[in-house]
Scaffold this active site. Structure first.
Site, PDB file in Angstrom:
ATOM      1  N   GLY A 183       4.049  -7.075  -5.091  1.00 34.11           N
ATOM      2  CA  GLY A 183       5.011  -6.991  -3.984  1.00 34.11           C
ATOM      3  C   GLY A 183       6.450  -6.708  -4.377  1.00 34.11           C
ATOM      4  N   SER A 184       6.680  -6.125  -5.560  1.00 36.54           N
ATOM      5  CA  SER A 184       8.085  -5.868  -5.928  1.00 36.54           C
ATOM      6  C   SER A 184       8.702  -4.788  -5.035  1.00 36.54           C
ATOM      7  CB  SER A 184       8.218  -5.505  -7.413  1.00 36.54           C
ATOM      8  OG  SER A 184       7.649  -4.253  -7.673  1.00 36.54           O
ATOM      9  N   ASN A 185       7.913  -3.810  -4.619  1.00 32.46           N
ATOM     10  CA  ASN A 185       8.445  -2.799  -3.689  1.00 32.46           C
ATOM     11  C   ASN A 185       8.706  -3.414  -2.317  1.00 32.46           C
ATOM     12  OD1 ASN A 185       8.667   0.070  -4.780  1.00 32.46           O
ATOM     13  ND2 ASN A 185       6.726  -0.623  -5.649  1.00 32.46           N
TER      14      ASN A 185
ATOM     15  N   LYS B  41     -14.711  -2.548   4.862  1.00 28.92           N
ATOM     16  CA  LYS B  41     -13.471  -1.808   5.112  1.00 28.92           C
ATOM     17  C   LYS B  41     -13.265  -1.519   6.604  1.00 28.92           C
ATOM     18  CE  LYS B  41     -12.430   2.597   3.708  1.00 28.92           C
ATOM     19  NZ  LYS B  41     -12.132   3.587   2.678  1.00 28.92           N
TER      20      LYS B  41
ATOM     21  N   MET C 225      -4.003  -1.434  -2.567  1.00 26.89           N
ATOM     22  CA  MET C 225      -5.062  -0.962  -3.453  1.00 26.89           C
ATOM     23  C   MET C 225      -6.373  -0.717  -2.703  1.00 26.89           C
ATOM     24  SD  MET C 225      -3.362  -0.755  -6.117  1.00 26.89           S
ATOM     25  CE  MET C 225      -4.531  -0.438  -7.417  1.00 26.89           C
TER      26      MET C 225
ATOM     27  N   ASN D 203       3.166   6.601   1.106  1.00 30.40           N
ATOM     28  CA  ASN D 203       2.746   5.802  -0.054  1.00 30.40           C
ATOM     29  C   ASN D 203       3.730   6.041  -1.183  1.00 30.40           C
ATOM     30  OD1 ASN D 203       0.917   4.303  -1.800  1.00 30.40           O
ATOM     31  ND2 ASN D 203       0.347   6.275  -2.705  1.00 30.40           N
TER      32      ASN D 203
ATOM     33  N   HIS E  34       3.926   6.215  -5.335  1.00 27.09           N
ATOM     34  CA  HIS E  34       3.044   6.373  -6.488  1.00 27.09           C
ATOM     35  C   HIS E  34       3.909   6.463  -7.751  1.00 27.09           C
ATOM     36  CE1 HIS E  34      -0.567   7.515  -8.650  1.00 27.09           C
ATOM     37  NE2 HIS E  34       0.151   8.451  -9.256  1.00 27.09           N
TER      38      HIS E  34
END
Ligand code: GRF
Length: 210
Positions: A11-13, A60, A85, A102, A104
């Site tokens: 969760g750093s972003n 899912k 993920m 997203n 990346h």
């Protein structure tokens, strides 16, 4: 705007986004959705008084059904995948056309997928970086909104390169969200652009100290 941030881990972003909101750089209301009940990102959301939800990842279809229900309930306009993920289904993506992005940790289209930093170092390439792109059915392949670059030095290891790229990610992602809030991100001829952005010298907000 109402923005959902999908997370699975550290969760750093997410923290960079919530800090940017706290500092007044971002205006949106954020909602966090995790497919991992032990994700550190859920604790981070709590620290920033941000609503956070966990839905079981399997099957899912059920995860997506639950997430969609919440997205509709909260009138979510946009979705940010920040260390999420799992691969979203075609049907899910169709619900939010050009409204899912997203981040990346490579300069796409190079090094899609996983073990990115190891593969970048092994390849001998001299630069890496971070990419924010739209999400399509094909993994890490949607059109690129913005990138930030770092050199790869001879001494770099997977860990040092990861740190370099992560610190770029923490500026790039809030900046792209800001551009989205400002309505400046658009797609033309299957390419994404940001109105009036100077790609050579990123207009990162100097007030934003993350
Ligand atoms: C980041 O490197 C991001 O680019 C990738 O997954 C990692 C997530 O890190 N998609 P964090 O959970 O935001 O710390």
């Amino acid at each position: 705007m109402n923005i959902a941030i999908f997370v699975s881990g550290r969760g750093s972003n997410l923290e960079a986004i919530l800090k940017a909101k706290k500092q007044g750089f971002l205006d949106s209301n954020f909602y966090v959705i995790s497919n991992n009940q032990h994700a550190k990102a859920l604790d981070i959301a709590k620290c920033y008084d941000t609503p956070a939800f966990y839905f079981e990842p399997k099957p899912k279809s059920l995860f997506e059904e639950n997430a969609l229900k919440l997205l509709k309930e909260k009138n979510i306009d946009f979705i940010v995948l920040a260390g999420f993920m799992a691969i979203l289904s075609k049907d899910f993506i169709k619900e939010y056309p050009h409204k899912i992005i997203n981040i990346h940790p490579s300069l796409l289209p190079a090094f899609k997928g996983i073990n990115v930093h190891k593969r970048a170092i092994e390849s001998g390439t001299k630069f890496s970086g971070a990419t924010v792109h739209f999400v399509t059915e094909e993994i890490d392949a949607g059109c690129i909104i913005a990138q930030a670059i770092t050199p790869i030095d001879q001494e770099d290891t997977e860990t040092t390169l990861e740190h370099k790229v992560l610190s770029l990610e923490h500026k790039l992602l809030p900046q792209v969200i800001k551009w989205i809030e400002q309505g400046r991100v658009f797609i033309k001829n299957q390419k994404a652009y940001v109105k009036d952005a100077k790609y050579g010298s990123y207009p990162f907000n100097p007030e934003l100290e993350i």
